[in-house]
Motif scaffolding. Structure first.
Motif, PDB file in Angstrom:
ATOM      1  N   PHE A 149       8.940  -2.729   9.256  1.00  0.00           N
ATOM      2  CA  PHE A 149       8.175  -3.752   8.168  1.00  0.00           C
ATOM      3  C   PHE A 149       7.394  -4.587   9.155  1.00  0.00           C
ATOM      4  N   GLU A 150       8.034  -5.288  10.292  1.00  0.00           N
ATOM      5  CA  GLU A 150       7.501  -6.124  11.216  1.00  0.00           C
ATOM      6  C   GLU A 150       6.482  -5.481  11.900  1.00  0.00           C
ATOM      7  N   LYS A 151       6.416  -4.353  12.552  1.00  0.00           N
ATOM      8  CA  LYS A 151       5.645  -3.514  13.131  1.00  0.00           C
ATOM      9  C   LYS A 151       4.204  -3.411  12.038  1.00  0.00           C
ATOM     10  N   TYR A 152       4.344  -2.872  11.023  1.00  0.00           N
ATOM     11  CA  TYR A 152       3.414  -2.831   9.882  1.00  0.00           C
ATOM     12  C   TYR A 152       2.682  -4.179   9.689  1.00  0.00           C
ATOM     13  N   MET A 153       3.582  -5.292   9.406  1.00  0.00           N
ATOM     14  CA  MET A 153       2.809  -6.621   9.560  1.00  0.00           C
ATOM     15  C   MET A 153       1.850  -6.988  10.591  1.00  0.00           C
ATOM     16  N   GLN A 154       2.404  -6.906  11.744  1.00  0.00           N
ATOM     17  CA  GLN A 154       1.540  -6.801  13.086  1.00  0.00           C
ATOM     18  C   GLN A 154       0.294  -6.269  13.065  1.00  0.00           C
ATOM     19  N   HIS A 155       0.304  -4.891  12.595  1.00  0.00           N
ATOM     20  CA  HIS A 155      -0.727  -3.883  12.559  1.00  0.00           C
ATOM     21  C   HIS A 155      -1.848  -4.501  11.611  1.00  0.00           C
ATOM     22  N   THR A 156      -1.172  -4.785  10.573  1.00  0.00           N
ATOM     23  CA  THR A 156      -2.450  -5.401   9.520  1.00  0.00           C
ATOM     24  C   THR A 156      -2.779  -6.716   9.938  1.00  0.00           C
ATOM     25  N   SER A 157      -2.319  -7.567  10.457  1.00  0.00           N
ATOM     26  CA  SER A 157      -2.701  -8.821  10.980  1.00  0.00           C
ATOM     27  C   SER A 157      -3.776  -8.774  12.319  1.00  0.00           C
ATOM     28  N   GLN A 158      -3.423  -7.762  13.029  1.00  0.00           N
ATOM     29  CA  GLN A 158      -4.107  -7.516  14.225  1.00  0.00           C
ATOM     30  C   GLN A 158      -5.679  -6.905  13.786  1.00  0.00           C
ATOM     31  N   ARG A 159      -5.475  -6.217  12.730  1.00  0.00           N
ATOM     32  CA  ARG A 159      -6.809  -5.389  12.275  1.00  0.00           C
ATOM     33  C   ARG A 159      -7.456  -6.311  11.318  1.00  0.00           C
ATOM     34  N   ASN A 160      -6.918  -7.287  10.786  1.00  0.00           N
ATOM     35  CA  ASN A 160      -7.384  -8.404   9.478  1.00  0.00           C
ATOM     36  C   ASN A 160      -7.544  -7.374   8.536  1.00  0.00           C
ATOM     37  N   ILE A 161      -6.437  -6.633   7.966  1.00  0.00           N
ATOM     38  CA  ILE A 161      -6.268  -5.866   6.848  1.00  0.00           C
ATOM     39  C   ILE A 161      -5.681  -6.671   5.925  1.00  0.00           C
ATOM     40  N   PRO A 162      -6.025  -6.970   4.846  1.00  0.00           N
ATOM     41  CA  PRO A 162      -5.588  -7.714   3.921  1.00  0.00           C
ATOM     42  C   PRO A 162      -3.890  -7.130   3.520  1.00  0.00           C
ATOM     43  N   PHE A 163      -3.054  -7.937   3.310  1.00  0.00           N
ATOM     44  CA  PHE A 163      -1.607  -7.545   2.987  1.00  0.00           C
ATOM     45  C   PHE A 163      -1.369  -7.870   1.705  1.00  0.00           C
ATOM     46  N   THR A 164      -1.746  -7.102   0.774  1.00  0.00           N
ATOM     47  CA  THR A 164      -1.562  -7.426  -0.929  1.00  0.00           C
ATOM     48  C   THR A 164      -0.295  -6.626  -1.204  1.00  0.00           C
ATOM     49  N   LEU A 165      -0.013  -6.922  -2.341  1.00  0.00           N
ATOM     50  CA  LEU A 165       1.159  -6.413  -3.167  1.00  0.00           C
ATOM     51  C   LEU A 165       0.869  -4.782  -3.147  1.00  0.00           C
ATOM     52  N   GLU A 166      -0.149  -4.468  -3.405  1.00  0.00           N
ATOM     53  CA  GLU A 166      -0.441  -3.037  -3.660  1.00  0.00           C
ATOM     54  C   GLU A 166      -0.441  -2.268  -2.410  1.00  0.00           C
ATOM     55  N   SER A 167      -0.759  -3.001  -1.185  1.00  0.00           N
ATOM     56  CA  SER A 167      -1.037  -2.143   0.174  1.00  0.00           C
ATOM     57  C   SER A 167       0.700  -2.052   0.409  1.00  0.00           C
ATOM     58  N   PHE A 168       1.421  -3.212   0.272  1.00  0.00           N
ATOM     59  CA  PHE A 168       2.779  -3.399   0.560  1.00  0.00           C
ATOM     60  C   PHE A 168       3.415  -2.318  -0.291  1.00  0.00           C
ATOM     61  N   ALA A 169       3.220  -2.001  -1.520  1.00  0.00           N
ATOM     62  CA  ALA A 169       4.087  -0.931  -2.173  1.00  0.00           C
ATOM     63  C   ALA A 169       3.777   0.273  -1.536  1.00  0.00           C
ATOM     64  N   ALA A 170       2.738   0.679  -1.154  1.00  0.00           N
ATOM     65  CA  ALA A 170       2.092   1.971  -0.724  1.00  0.00           C
ATOM     66  C   ALA A 170       2.808   2.110   0.727  1.00  0.00           C
ATOM     67  N   PHE A 171       2.923   1.016   1.505  1.00  0.00           N
ATOM     68  CA  PHE A 171       3.685   1.144   2.577  1.00  0.00           C
ATOM     69  C   PHE A 171       5.160   1.339   2.484  1.00  0.00           C
ATOM     70  N   ALA A 172       5.848   0.516   1.907  1.00  0.00           N
ATOM     71  CA  ALA A 172       7.126   0.869   1.209  1.00  0.00           C
ATOM     72  C   ALA A 172       7.448   2.124   0.750  1.00  0.00           C
ATOM     73  N   THR A 173       6.647   2.455  -0.343  1.00  0.00           N
ATOM     74  CA  THR A 173       7.043   3.871  -0.873  1.00  0.00           C
ATOM     75  C   THR A 173       7.119   5.008   0.034  1.00  0.00           C
ATOM     76  N   SER A 174       6.080   4.857   1.014  1.00  0.00           N
ATOM     77  CA  SER A 174       5.949   5.982   2.127  1.00  0.00           C
ATOM     78  C   SER A 174       6.844   5.971   3.184  1.00  0.00           C
ATOM     79  N   LEU A 175       7.305   4.556   3.507  1.00  0.00           N
ATOM     80  CA  LEU A 175       8.400   4.485   4.533  1.00  0.00           C
ATOM     81  C   LEU A 175       9.702   4.771   3.991  1.00  0.00           C
ATOM     82  N   ILE A 176      10.088   4.458   2.674  1.00  0.00           N
ATOM     83  CA  ILE A 176      11.232   4.966   2.259  1.00  0.00           C
ATOM     84  C   ILE A 176      11.388   6.371   2.041  1.00  0.00           C
ATOM     85  N   ASN A 177      10.445   7.242   1.293  1.00  0.00           N
ATOM     86  CA  ASN A 177      10.182   8.455   1.186  1.00  0.00           C
ATOM     87  C   ASN A 177      10.435   9.223   2.686  1.00  0.00           C
TER      88      ASN A 177
END
Length: 101
Positions: free
Chosen positions: A13-41
């Protein structure tokens, strides 16, 4: 769930947060859910977590997301978010690639 599994989940999770921060990608609930779904699966498909551990993993990720948002999300809402995350069986490798490079 073991301590090692929890550490792996939080670390990814922290790696993903760093990635989004470094690339100025908005970290929204929608993007979080897509990340979490993919990671868990991915974890489940790789036998890193079991099917019963999916919900606990979703809650751990949701609580981490909530902490980053200043703990504004209620526990009831976190449970609903976790249920939504584990109800989806998709994996988007384009989301996961940055944390596994």
């Amino acid at each position: 769930m073991t301590v090692q599994q929890k550490e792996m989940i939080v670390r990814d999770f922290e790696k993903y947060m760093q990635h989004t921060s470094q690339r100025n990608i908005p970290f929204t609930l929608e993007s979080f859910a897509a990340f979490a779904t993919s990671l868990i699966n991915f974890y489940n498909g790789s036998n890193l977590i079991s099917i019963p551990e999916r919900k606990e993993t979703a809650l751990l990720l949701s609580n981490s997301f909530n902490a980053g948002m200043g703990n504004r999300i209620t526990q009831e809402d976190l449970n609903q978010i976790a249920d939504l995350i584990i109800s989806d069986s998709t994996i988007d490798y384009s989301i996961l690639n940055p944390i596994f490079e």
